[in-house]
Scaffold this active site. Structure first.
Site, PDB file in Angstrom:
ATOM      1  N   HIS A 196       0.835  -1.212   0.000  1.00 11.22           N
ATOM      2  CA  HIS A 196       0.000   0.000   0.000  1.00 11.22           C
ATOM      3  C   HIS A 196       0.865   1.255   0.000  1.00 11.22           C
ATOM      4  O   HIS A 196       2.069   1.216   0.244  1.00 11.22           O
ATOM      5  CB  HIS A 196      -0.923   0.015   1.222  1.00 11.22           C
ATOM      6  N   LYS A 215      -0.658   4.828   4.722  1.00  6.34           N
ATOM      7  CA  LYS A 215      -1.576   3.886   5.391  1.00  6.34           C
ATOM      8  C   LYS A 215      -1.107   3.655   6.823  1.00  6.34           C
ATOM      9  O   LYS A 215       0.046   3.310   7.057  1.00  6.34           O
ATOM     10  CB  LYS A 215      -1.647   2.562   4.615  1.00  6.34           C
TER      11      LYS A 215
END
Ligand code: NAD
Length: 272
Positions: free
Chosen positions: A160, A164
């Site tokens: 990601h 995040k």
């Protein structure tokens, strides 16, 4: 012959548009959801909530952003879409249940205990919690569940963007749970020495290892690697842009009224 989600969108045509409030409307996901809802003929964007931009217009210039979900008039809203943080989502989803509003929840980090509370709370409206609204990611989870009984070893790598805050991703957690439920024949980790602590990643349900990569430039990606004698199978899904989540979210807003109680994952709505 048109099948799958498109069928659901078509069957909703001719009914009154669902009135949608987006909670977390100033965030990366929330602002994209406002745009997707505003662009959809079968949905009306009627509310936006985000304390970080309260008093401003939402990203589409349609509604003024409220400070809190408490400021939303429940008689004006059919469904609230939550993309915030777990602590906020807990309160927002409970508010939806208390006021008979459907909730479509993408926020990650909710706990099993939250799901227990939500199941008791949603008696007059419905709730969908999906760790991933990208249709390819939902299919990947299904394929991983199908492959699990045939491979004694598997590992997940989820990748990601570098903002995040939680790990592993909600999608990885759900994939692990489904793989662990599909087989209890997993091999054990042979590692006796970890020269750098954490090199082997985290251990999830079924003892399956999971590795979280955080890298600028990425959006949301997942690989599930399976291995058995003389062969491996790799499943990979890439969300290249946040638009990948929007078809699933708008579908959920239209279909949620037909799925009583609390539904986990988009699978049921997709008929898989
Ligand atoms: P973000 O930080 O860009 O946005 C979150 C927004 O929520 C912020 O603007 C913040 O001000 C707002 N917020 C915080 N508390 C609030 C409250 N009480 N009421 C209203 N708004 C509040 O984060 P993001 O990248 O948009 O991601 C949001 C969540 O969605 C994360 O948990 C992420 O993991 C998850 N996510 C899920 C999917 C999926 O398909 N299910 C896809 C992408 C992201």
């Amino acid at each position: 012959m048109v099948t799958g989600p498109t069928t659901l969108w078509v069957t909703e045509k001719g009914t009154a548009p669902m009135r949608v409030a987006v909670v977390g409307s100033a965030g990366r996901m929330g602002s994209a959801v406002c745009e997707a809802v505003a662009a959809d003929d079968l949905l009306d964007l009627v509310g936006a909530v985000d304390p970080s931009s309260s008093g401003d217009m939402d990203s589409t210039g349609t509604v003024v952003v409220s400070d809190s979900i408490e400021d939303v008039d429940p008689t004006e809203v059919d469904v609230a879409v939550d993309f915030t943080v777990a602590e906020a989502a807990r309160q927002n989803v409970q508010w939806c249940a208390d006021h008979g509003i459907h909730a479509v929840v993408g926020t990650s980090g909710l706990l099993e205990s939250d799901l227990v509370s939500f199941r008791a709370a949603f008696t007059s409206s419905n709730c969908l919690i999906a760790p991933n609204f990208a249709i390819g990611a939902v299919l990947l989870m299904r394929f991983a569940e199908m492959a699990a009984p045939f491979f004694p070893t598997a590992e997940i790598i989820e990748l990601h963007h570098d903002n995040k805050v939680d790990a592993p991703s909600g999608t990885a957690m759900r994939t692990l749970e489904r793989m662990a439920q599909a087989s209890n024949e997993w091999g054990t980790d042979p590692t006796e020495l970890e020269t750098i602590s954490g090199s082997r990643g985290g251990t999830g349900p079924g003892g399956i290892q999971v590795h979280s990569v955080r890298l600028r430039g990425l959006v949301a990606h997942q690989e599930v690697l399976f291995g058995t004698d003389g062969e491996t199978l790799t499943l990979r899904h890439d969300s290249l842009d946040r638009s990948s989540f929007m078809n699933g979210i708008t579908l959920a807003c239209k279909a949620i009224s037909e799925h009583p109680g609390v539904t986990i994952g988009l699978d049921t709505l997709l008929g898989i």
